[in-house]
Design an enzyme around this catalytic site. Structure first.
Site, short mmCIF file in Angstrom:
data_model
loop_
_atom_site.label_atom_id
_atom_site.label_comp_id
_atom_site.label_asym_id
_atom_site.label_seq_id
_atom_site.Cartn_x
_atom_site.Cartn_y
_atom_site.Cartn_z
N CYS A 34 0.84 -1.20 0.00
CA CYS A 34 0.00 0.00 0.00
C CYS A 34 0.87 1.25 0.00
CB CYS A 34 -0.88 0.05 1.26
SG CYS A 34 -1.97 -1.36 1.48
N ASP A 439 19.00 37.65 -13.56
CA ASP A 439 17.69 37.85 -14.16
C ASP A 439 17.07 39.14 -13.63
OD1 ASP A 439 15.21 36.52 -15.57
OD2 ASP A 439 14.49 37.23 -13.62
#
Length: 492
Positions: A34, A439
């Site tokens: 599971c 940037d």
């Protein structure tokens, strides 16, 4: 994490969904495995065994739980973010390389022998490449069984099985149901997608902030290749067996994905590329806890947790577009890219929208004459150099790329500066620590937040954000008023 038994037991007992995909819990008494968040009553600790992958649990003789469907849990962030040979191999297997080229092909891409790859994977994930590919084929088969009207014989070969017998055997072994029984179960509860399409859910770890993720993709969209329509980001896909179109729509606990494929054998690769595009295998809890520990970013993280890095379905395409976007606006870069796509891209049929072309391949672009680019001579030279290197395969930007080597090779090309290389590393190669100190948007955000604005000083200050500087960039960009930060609300 799967080796830390005490921590795994606590996660299972608390049904903590944050660890879905990090490890899988197998129960000795039921022979079922599971996900940690499975809603059934937690087994006794001495009956639990833990595995790093669903394939390893299957290899050990456990079958998938019918209730929590562990095979469909989010992928492990380890393989998404790590740069070592095992992580590179896992990304390539997820992209379908073993099915298309076999284990020798996987090994050749990584620069190792098949025996070395087998040994590395066995030591790290508990099973080898064939078992990992087999587990992926089983999941692909389940998706096709449950979401299409394909004949089961066609499903078998589309999912990559060599025979109908092996398809039946693997599906029954993994899911404890025959293919016909799987289809009968879903038909009782839901309708299937139309012919030629697959509709599915892409799970992720919460939280997820869709604003910058979809906003960035739409704001930089290439006309004819990408669009925003009816609340979904749509784009064309270049896949191993033919073109495709995908529509991705954000929802509360998943991303709705509708794929129109020309060949269903590309389903696994298409899903892997869509997950990579949206950074759905990230661990936002770990990222946000780390970044929020810095007072400069704490308020930004608290305001919109779960930001992902918008990436790409094709790193070579992203690299070309990064060069086109040098020193121009977002809109201008999209215009240049759209014109090239219309001129040289392969045409694609899209009955559901306005998509018309695949983005041109590096081979196609390298053969075009200079006058079609309408760019400065220096940028044409940079574009040609990059396209030629990609076409000659002297630079590898694929899922299994060595990020450090790719960076060095890109930096050696004329006309590719630090900004371009880091954009490619962040959005193309998926480097979680890529950083853009030069940037303009990052520098303006730094000023707003009282951080150093000069690139060198900002790099020093950003040491505290490692190894998640690419995510810090998303939070920095979010301080500005730009379309990349906003989820579109109108149809195209």
């Amino acid at each position: 994490m799967y080796e830390d038994t005490e921590r795994c037991v606590r996660a299972v007992q608390s049904k903590d969904a944050r660890f879905d995909g990090w490890f899988f819990t197998a129960v000795l008494t039921t022979r079922i495995y599971c996900r940690p968040s499975c809603p059934v009553v937690a087994p006794k600790p001495h009956n639990m065994r833990f595995y790093p992958t669903a394939a390893a649990a299957q290899q050990a003789g456990f079958r998938a739980c019918k209730r929590c469907r562990p095979d469909a849990s989010p992928g492990s962030p380890a393989w998404d973010h790590r740069a070592d040979v095992v992580a590179r191999a896992m990304r390539l297997i997820g992209d379908g390389v073993v099915d298309r080229e076999g284990v020798p092909g996987l090994a050749a891409r990584l620069g190792y022998s098949p025996r070395q790859i087998q040994r590395h994977l066995q030591a790290e994930v508990g099973t080898g490449p064939l078992a990992l590919a087999r587990a992926q084929r089983a999941q692909t088969a389940r998706l096709l069984i449950e979401t299409t009207d394909l004949a089961l014989t066609d499903v078998a070969f589309a999912a990559g099985f060599g025979s109908v017998r092996s398809f039946n055997d693997v599906v029954r072994e993994v899911f404890a149901l025959s293919p016909r029984e799987l289809r009968a179960r879903v038909r009782r509860g839901a309708a299937t997608a139309g012919s030629g399409t697959v509709a599915l859910r892409l799970p992720f770890r919460r939280p997820l902030c869709p604003d910058n993720l979809f906003g960035h993709l739409v704001a930089t969209a290439v006309p004819g290749v990408e669009e925003w329509r009816d609340g979904a980001y749509r784009r064309t896909l270049r896949l191993p067996h033919g073109p495709g179109v995908v529509a991705l729509r954000p929802a509360e606990d998943h991303v709705a994905c509708e794929l129109r494929l020309s060949d269903f054998r590309d389903l696994g690769a298409a899903i892997a590329r869509c997950r990579r595009l949206l950074d759905l295998d990230a661990d936002p809890i770990a990222v946000d806890e780390h970044l929020a520990s810095d007072p400069a970013l704490a308020d930004e993280v608290a305001a919109a947790p779960g930001r992902r890095v918008p990436r790409s379905v094709d790193a070579e395409e992203l690299a070309i577009r990064a060069v086109l976007g040098q020193q121009v606006s977002t809109a201008a870069a999209a215009t240049h890219a759209g014109r090239l796509a219309a001129l040289a891209g392969e045409t694609v049929a899209d009955p559901d929208g306005g998509l018309t072309h695949l983005f041109p391949s590096a081979e196609t672009l390298s053969a075009l004459p200079d006058d079609v680019f309408r760019l400065p001579a220096a940028r044409i030279a940079a574009l040609r150099g990059l396209a030629a290197a990609l076409a000659a395969r002297t630079i590898d930007l694929g899922p299994g790329a060595d990020r450090a080597a790719a960076r060095e090779q890109l930096q050696a090309l004329p006309g590719l500066g630090p900004w371009t290389v880091e954009v490619i590393a962040m959005r193309g190669l998926g480097d979680p620590d890529a950083f853009l100190p030069g940037d303009l948007g990052v520098r303006l955000a730094a000023e707003r937040l009282g951080l150093p604005a000069s690139p060198a000083a900002l790099v020093r200050r950003a040491e505290a954000w490692r190894p998640w500087r690419a995510y810090a960039v998303q939070y920095l960009w979010a301080t500005g008023d730009h379309a990349v930060n906003r989820l579109p609300v109108t149809a195209a």
